[in-house]
Design a protein around this motif. Structure first.
Motif, PDB file in Angstrom:
ATOM      1  N   GLY A  32      22.660  68.384  36.545  1.00 50.18           N
ATOM      2  CA  GLY A  32      21.282  68.915  36.510  1.00 50.18           C
ATOM      3  C   GLY A  32      20.596  69.179  37.946  1.00 50.18           C
ATOM      4  O   GLY A  32      19.765  70.136  38.275  1.00 50.18           O
ATOM      5  N   ALA A  33      20.966  68.239  38.937  1.00 48.31           N
ATOM      6  CA  ALA A  33      20.441  68.333  40.127  1.00 48.31           C
ATOM      7  C   ALA A  33      20.792  69.471  40.817  1.00 48.31           C
ATOM      8  O   ALA A  33      20.238  69.937  41.971  1.00 48.31           O
ATOM      9  N   MET A  34      22.035  69.924  40.535  1.00 57.10           N
ATOM     10  CA  MET A  34      22.595  71.059  41.196  1.00 57.10           C
ATOM     11  C   MET A  34      21.834  72.407  40.655  1.00 57.10           C
ATOM     12  O   MET A  34      21.412  73.207  41.433  1.00 57.10           O
ATOM     13  N   TYR A  35      21.640  72.544  39.192  1.00 59.48           N
ATOM     14  CA  TYR A  35      20.572  73.744  38.901  1.00 59.48           C
ATOM     15  C   TYR A  35      19.408  73.576  39.328  1.00 59.48           C
ATOM     16  O   TYR A  35      18.622  74.515  39.623  1.00 59.48           O
ATOM     17  N   GLY A  46      10.829  83.081  46.343  1.00 56.35           N
ATOM     18  CA  GLY A  46       9.560  83.857  45.594  1.00 56.35           C
ATOM     19  C   GLY A  46      10.281  84.774  44.876  1.00 56.35           C
ATOM     20  O   GLY A  46       9.838  85.873  44.630  1.00 56.35           O
ATOM     21  N   ILE A  47      11.693  84.543  44.133  1.00 52.78           N
ATOM     22  CA  ILE A  47      12.104  85.431  43.401  1.00 52.78           C
ATOM     23  C   ILE A  47      11.930  84.971  41.920  1.00 52.78           C
ATOM     24  O   ILE A  47      11.697  83.908  41.515  1.00 52.78           O
ATOM     25  N   ASN A  48      12.218  85.937  40.922  1.00 54.36           N
ATOM     26  CA  ASN A  48      11.871  85.727  39.480  1.00 54.36           C
ATOM     27  C   ASN A  48      13.084  84.757  39.170  1.00 54.36           C
ATOM     28  O   ASN A  48      14.449  85.303  39.359  1.00 54.36           O
ATOM     29  N   THR A  49      12.892  83.642  38.678  1.00 54.97           N
ATOM     30  CA  THR A  49      14.180  82.797  38.086  1.00 54.97           C
ATOM     31  C   THR A  49      14.887  83.094  36.940  1.00 54.97           C
ATOM     32  O   THR A  49      15.752  82.599  36.642  1.00 54.97           O
ATOM     33  N   ARG A  50      14.296  84.259  36.316  1.00 52.04           N
ATOM     34  CA  ARG A  50      14.957  84.831  35.078  1.00 52.04           C
ATOM     35  C   ARG A  50      15.715  86.130  35.269  1.00 52.04           C
ATOM     36  O   ARG A  50      16.339  86.661  34.747  1.00 52.04           O
ATOM     37  N   SER A  51      15.679  86.569  36.658  1.00 52.08           N
ATOM     38  CA  SER A  51      16.191  87.680  36.956  1.00 52.08           C
ATOM     39  C   SER A  51      17.788  87.655  37.459  1.00 52.08           C
ATOM     40  O   SER A  51      17.725  87.052  38.394  1.00 52.08           O
ATOM     41  N   GLU A  52      18.778  88.100  36.649  1.00 53.50           N
ATOM     42  CA  GLU A  52      19.988  87.873  37.072  1.00 53.50           C
ATOM     43  C   GLU A  52      20.292  88.917  38.546  1.00 53.50           C
ATOM     44  O   GLU A  52      20.955  88.155  39.480  1.00 53.50           O
ATOM     45  N   THR A  53      19.780  89.804  38.617  1.00 54.56           N
ATOM     46  CA  THR A  53      19.816  90.535  39.913  1.00 54.56           C
ATOM     47  C   THR A  53      19.419  89.999  41.070  1.00 54.56           C
ATOM     48  O   THR A  53      20.002  89.914  42.267  1.00 54.56           O
ATOM     49  N   MET A  93      11.671  73.766  34.741  1.00 53.25           N
ATOM     50  CA  MET A  93      11.990  75.010  34.131  1.00 53.25           C
ATOM     51  C   MET A  93      12.560  75.948  34.839  1.00 53.25           C
ATOM     52  O   MET A  93      13.292  76.512  34.412  1.00 53.25           O
ATOM     53  N   ALA A  94      12.369  76.014  36.132  1.00 52.57           N
ATOM     54  CA  ALA A  94      13.072  76.921  37.192  1.00 52.57           C
ATOM     55  C   ALA A  94      14.550  76.778  36.950  1.00 52.57           C
ATOM     56  O   ALA A  94      15.365  77.762  36.979  1.00 52.57           O
ATOM     57  N   ALA A  95      14.908  75.203  36.996  1.00 52.41           N
ATOM     58  CA  ALA A  95      16.404  74.952  36.833  1.00 52.41           C
ATOM     59  C   ALA A  95      16.885  75.686  35.650  1.00 52.41           C
ATOM     60  O   ALA A  95      18.153  75.990  35.341  1.00 52.41           O
ATOM     61  N   SER A  96      16.285  75.313  34.459  1.00 52.95           N
ATOM     62  CA  SER A  96      16.632  75.604  32.943  1.00 52.95           C
ATOM     63  C   SER A  96      16.765  77.178  33.062  1.00 52.95           C
ATOM     64  O   SER A  96      17.764  77.832  32.459  1.00 52.95           O
ATOM     65  N   LYS A 178      14.973  74.532  23.992  1.00 50.12           N
ATOM     66  CA  LYS A 178      15.275  75.548  23.412  1.00 50.12           C
ATOM     67  C   LYS A 178      16.079  76.842  24.104  1.00 50.12           C
ATOM     68  O   LYS A 178      16.953  77.437  23.889  1.00 50.12           O
ATOM     69  N   ASN A 179      15.754  76.843  25.562  1.00 52.78           N
ATOM     70  CA  ASN A 179      15.975  77.507  26.424  1.00 52.78           C
ATOM     71  C   ASN A 179      17.632  77.267  26.752  1.00 52.78           C
ATOM     72  O   ASN A 179      18.449  77.994  26.857  1.00 52.78           O
ATOM     73  N   ASP A 180      18.046  75.913  26.969  1.00 53.84           N
ATOM     74  CA  ASP A 180      19.163  75.345  27.330  1.00 53.84           C
ATOM     75  C   ASP A 180      19.947  75.418  26.047  1.00 53.84           C
ATOM     76  O   ASP A 180      21.246  75.704  26.180  1.00 53.84           O
ATOM     77  N   SER A 181      19.533  75.410  24.666  1.00 53.26           N
ATOM     78  CA  SER A 181      20.516  75.564  23.644  1.00 53.26           C
ATOM     79  C   SER A 181      20.593  76.975  23.216  1.00 53.26           C
ATOM     80  O   SER A 181      21.879  77.139  22.490  1.00 53.26           O
ATOM     81  N   GLU A 182      19.755  77.830  23.384  1.00 54.31           N
ATOM     82  CA  GLU A 182      20.073  79.213  22.730  1.00 54.31           C
ATOM     83  C   GLU A 182      20.732  80.221  23.873  1.00 54.31           C
ATOM     84  O   GLU A 182      20.591  81.189  23.548  1.00 54.31           O
ATOM     85  N   ARG A 183      20.787  79.784  25.022  1.00 52.38           N
ATOM     86  CA  ARG A 183      21.412  80.533  26.134  1.00 52.38           C
ATOM     87  C   ARG A 183      22.994  81.147  25.750  1.00 52.38           C
ATOM     88  O   ARG A 183      23.690  80.278  24.926  1.00 52.38           O
ATOM     89  N   GLU A 184      23.338  82.274  26.173  1.00 48.15           N
ATOM     90  CA  GLU A 184      24.604  82.656  25.712  1.00 48.15           C
ATOM     91  C   GLU A 184      25.892  81.876  26.310  1.00 48.15           C
ATOM     92  O   GLU A 184      26.892  81.306  25.412  1.00 48.15           O
TER      93      GLU A 184
END
Ligand code: DC
Length: 223
Positions: A32-35, A46-53, A93-96, A178-184
């Protein structure tokens, strides 16, 4: 011997894993510390933590190090000690979020497997038994009721003198699970061969004893 300890936020994974590793003289690896370190890097950039790109743009330059010191385990992000910083609630949440991105996971899983290659380990996280160390000899799925987990996290924050609100802690925890359980890719899930340990009504000592007992049964570990 490899021991995998997975479970939702606030189940007591790190406290328990650290103690079990200490008793057995194994290396403890807190994935978890790594994530969290990658989450911190993304927030600071300053980037979007949900943006893959956007994450793909920084992940190649992120260097994570773990060192065992007299003051316990320290985490370094590009050479900077971030041990305290990654524990701040807004980094959870940023880690998740960054943990959803396959490029982030692949990089960290490679590091985790490398660390576990040559030594006995206790590794905690969300996907250790199902993905990172599928061949672990002992797999534990550690859980507790959401109210109990929220109460423990709230007390932890209060001890650190952080401003905390029990309802807000609980809501954040539900959102993160929910975020951690529902990811693909490699979601939080109990491995088929994991032992379920519900700690709602157990104290820390009881949980540690139970896991040490299970470890002893798996292998002739001298305790
Ligand atoms: O265990 P923790 O609360 O410090 O983990 C922070 C986040 O990192 C968690 O919400 C999800 C992610 N994580 C993960 O996806 N896989 C892991 N093996 C460990 C953590």
């Amino acid at each position: 011997m490899k021991i995998a300890i997975d479970g939702p936020a606030g189940a007591g994974k790190s406290t328990i894993s650290k103690a079990v590793a200490g008793e057995l003289n194994y290396l403890y690896i807190d994935t978890g510390a790594m994530y969290r370190s990658v989450g911190l890097a993304a927030v600071e950039a300053g980037i979007n933590t949900r943006s893959e790109t956007e994450l793909a743009g920084i992940i190649g330059d992120i260097l994570i190090d773990i060192k065992n010191t007299e003051d316990g385990q320290k985490y370094y992000l590009n050479g900077r000690d971030v041990t305290q910083k990654i524990r701040e609630p807004q980094i959870s949440m940023a880690a998740s979020d960054v943990a959803v991105i396959p490029a982030v996971r692949l990089k960290l899983v490679e590091l985790q497997r490398k660390l576990a290659e040559k030594t006995d380990v206790v590794m905690d996280g969300r996907d250790i038994g199902t993905y990172v160390l599928r061949d672990a000899e002992l797999k534990i799925f550690l859980t507790a009721s959401v109210d109990e987990r929220a109460r423990r996290r709230y007390n932890e924050l209060r001890q650190k003198n952080s401003e905390a609100d029990l309802d807000a802690v609980r809501a954040e925890m539900i959102k993160r699970d929910k975020n951690d359980s529902e990811r693909e890719f490699a979601p939080l899930r109990q491995a088929e061969d994991a032992v379920l340990v519900d700690t709602t009504n157990m104290d820390i000592g009881e949980v540690i004893d139970k896991i040490l007992q299970l470890a002893k049964e798996k292998k002739n570990v001298t305790l």
